[in-house]
Design a protein around this motif. Structure first.
Motif, PDB file in Angstrom:
ATOM      1  N   GLY A 127       0.775  -1.125   0.062  1.00  0.00           N
ATOM      2  CA  GLY A 127       0.079   0.079   0.059  1.00  0.00           C
ATOM      3  C   GLY A 127       0.819   1.163  -0.163  1.00  0.00           C
ATOM      4  O   GLY A 127       0.625   2.110  -0.785  1.00  0.00           O
ATOM      5  N   VAL A 128       1.827   1.122   1.017  1.00  0.00           N
ATOM      6  CA  VAL A 128       2.551   2.615   0.935  1.00  0.00           C
ATOM      7  C   VAL A 128       3.470   2.704  -0.268  1.00  0.00           C
ATOM      8  O   VAL A 128       3.610   3.671  -0.901  1.00  0.00           O
ATOM      9  CB  VAL A 128       3.576   2.606   2.439  1.00  0.00           C
TER      10      VAL A 128
ATOM     11  N   VAL B 120       3.757   5.884  -2.937  1.00  0.00           N
ATOM     12  CA  VAL B 120       5.102   6.549  -3.198  1.00  0.00           C
ATOM     13  C   VAL B 120       5.239   6.045  -4.703  1.00  0.00           C
ATOM     14  O   VAL B 120       5.649   7.180  -5.416  1.00  0.00           O
ATOM     15  CB  VAL B 120       6.227   5.812  -2.358  1.00  0.00           C
ATOM     16  N   ALA B 121       5.088   5.068  -5.284  1.00  0.00           N
ATOM     17  CA  ALA B 121       5.342   4.920  -6.852  1.00  0.00           C
ATOM     18  C   ALA B 121       4.620   5.628  -7.560  1.00  0.00           C
ATOM     19  O   ALA B 121       5.055   6.426  -8.397  1.00  0.00           O
ATOM     20  CB  ALA B 121       5.076   3.320  -6.876  1.00  0.00           C
ATOM     21  N   LEU B 122       3.263   5.675  -7.502  1.00  0.00           N
ATOM     22  CA  LEU B 122       2.367   6.624  -8.038  1.00  0.00           C
ATOM     23  C   LEU B 122       2.891   8.018  -8.062  1.00  0.00           C
ATOM     24  O   LEU B 122       2.884   8.619  -9.089  1.00  0.00           O
ATOM     25  CB  LEU B 122       0.948   6.220  -7.767  1.00  0.00           C
TER      26      LEU B 122
ATOM     27  N   GLY C  53      -2.839   0.721  -3.682  1.00  0.00           N
ATOM     28  CA  GLY C  53      -2.910  -0.877  -3.105  1.00  0.00           C
ATOM     29  C   GLY C  53      -2.433  -1.854  -4.098  1.00  0.00           C
ATOM     30  O   GLY C  53      -1.337  -2.584  -4.170  1.00  0.00           O
ATOM     31  N   VAL C  54      -3.308  -1.882  -5.110  1.00  0.00           N
ATOM     32  CA  VAL C  54      -2.944  -2.798  -6.264  1.00  0.00           C
ATOM     33  C   VAL C  54      -1.852  -2.629  -7.077  1.00  0.00           C
ATOM     34  O   VAL C  54      -1.205  -3.700  -7.492  1.00  0.00           O
ATOM     35  CB  VAL C  54      -4.427  -3.011  -7.235  1.00  0.00           C
ATOM     36  N   HIS C  55      -1.620  -1.291  -7.268  1.00  0.00           N
ATOM     37  CA  HIS C  55      -0.470  -0.978  -7.955  1.00  0.00           C
ATOM     38  C   HIS C  55       0.911  -1.489  -7.110  1.00  0.00           C
ATOM     39  O   HIS C  55       1.944  -2.172  -7.810  1.00  0.00           O
ATOM     40  CB  HIS C  55      -0.022   0.423  -8.194  1.00  0.00           C
ATOM     41  N   GLY C  56       0.756  -1.416  -5.920  1.00  0.00           N
ATOM     42  CA  GLY C  56       1.780  -1.503  -4.895  1.00  0.00           C
ATOM     43  C   GLY C  56       2.208  -3.070  -5.017  1.00  0.00           C
ATOM     44  O   GLY C  56       3.375  -3.423  -5.179  1.00  0.00           O
TER      45      GLY C  56
END
Lengths: 213, 213
Positions: free
Chosen positions: A166-167, A171-173, B166-169
DNA sequence: GGCGTTTATGAACGGTGTTCACAAACCACT
DNA sequence: AGTGGTTTGTGAACACCGTTCATAAACGCC
């Protein structure tokens, strides 16, 4: 044998200087901008000399990764020592995303650049820096379990992994999709943590204190 | 003027062929392996010819991004049409991570390679593919709100953003940190979705049906 | 002073993205 | 049919990149 020591020290110092300058370039211009020639220029040596101290460019990147990750761990440290796991959790999450946003190029290098780099942290070693810092997150849920605020039989690691995802996702986005998540990262983190905590199975809700700053 | 049309068609066809071959290379060897010379070789033209059809390498990448994103959207489509938002949510999440894991290089290209690329999807246009697919996620929470299963005054967009993060993570960690999240992605998605849903403020719990496959 | 080892380097190899002058192909018009 | 203008294609070049290797310089030891 003071002479051999001095030579070893000088050697180590040059290695350190190379890493220092490399870090500066990465932080300032991003990892793709770190070229061996530019780096050699900056430390005032010929490009070939770098290969006396590092096997190749990737070896330098790996070392920077390890050190960057240590910085991340250091930023998590204070939050990790909060006693109440329900207080600790939001603080950890907030510290994590703060590191990511304040050191975007370092974070990119560690988690988003080359799979081979993160492998150095998570892949091979049984107790490298990666798993160790992950343990900090797991501990939160272990403590919750021990305090009877998490349903018996649930796996703490899984919740820790979901939280990390989640975290990391936030951050990535923020680092790649310019302006996609409209809300500020702190808000998202707050919503993520509070919603996750509230949704944990078997949590004896004692007025969940989920403020995140 | 049939002749002009034919020329335009041939031109478009070559452009399409270039993109097709480029996509193949990216899917097979990853975006960094896509070089203009290799691409020119594969389509049997001189490298300089590519620049008659694309401004530069990045323009090709951007086009591949847009098309890859359309594929992602297509994969979300069936799940998006499930009536009950509480059923729709896990299906959307599952479809999303499935796309990411089944098309890792495409996913990397879209979301993890160069910020400039995702900007083409999210940044400039007011109603590009990015915001549109994001709308699918928002709709879930809008529907929940309309059905009175989400507390009044909460922002659906924020929950959608958190879910996306969340899903991207999960996908991002799986794609880069080899073997870090020990649990399989499907399990993590299930835990993420069910915990988030359960933790939503004001959800009138009617035996949350949170199975994810 | 001579010798072996460590340290440093210039030059090269094969690769990259991109540009540009030049040539060939093509269509339209006289 | 020939001529002119536009489109399409290209080879060569430029400035980079990571990396290697033979050669040279510096250094400590005997």
């Amino acid at each position: 044998m003071g002479i051999a020591e001095r030579k070893a020290r000088q050697r180590a110092e040059l290695r350190e200087q190379i890493l220092r300058v490399a870090r500066d370039i990465v932080v300032k211009e991003g990892f793709p901008a770190l070229s061996m020639r530019k780096l050699a220029d900056a430390v005032e040596y010929a490009p070939a000399t770098l290969y006396l101290h590092f096997e190749n460019r990737e070896a330098i990147a790996k070392e920077l990764c390890v050190r960057g990750f240590q910085d991340l761990l250091a930023m998590l440290e204070p939050a990790a020592q909060v006693e109440d796991p329900l207080e600790r959790l939001p603080k950890l999450a907030e510290a994590y995303i703060r590191f990511g946003l304040e050191h975007p190029e370092t974070y990119r290098l560690i988690f988003m650049e080359d799979p081979k780099l993160s492998t150095a942290l998570f892949g091979d070693s049984p107790e490298g820096a990666g798993p160790r810092s992950f343990g900090v997150l797991v501990q939160v849920f272990v403590d919750l379990l021990a305090a009877g605020r998490l349903e018996e039989g649930t796996k703490p690691e899984q919740f820790a992994e979901v939280l990390w995802a989640g975290v990391h996702g936030i951050v990535a986005l923020k680092l790649t999709c310019s302006g996609f998540p409209g809300s500020p990262a702190e808000e998202l983190t707050q919503v993520l943590v509070s919603t996750l905590v509230k949704g944990l199975p078997g949590l004896k809700a004692e007025q969940t204190p989920t403020k995140a700053r």
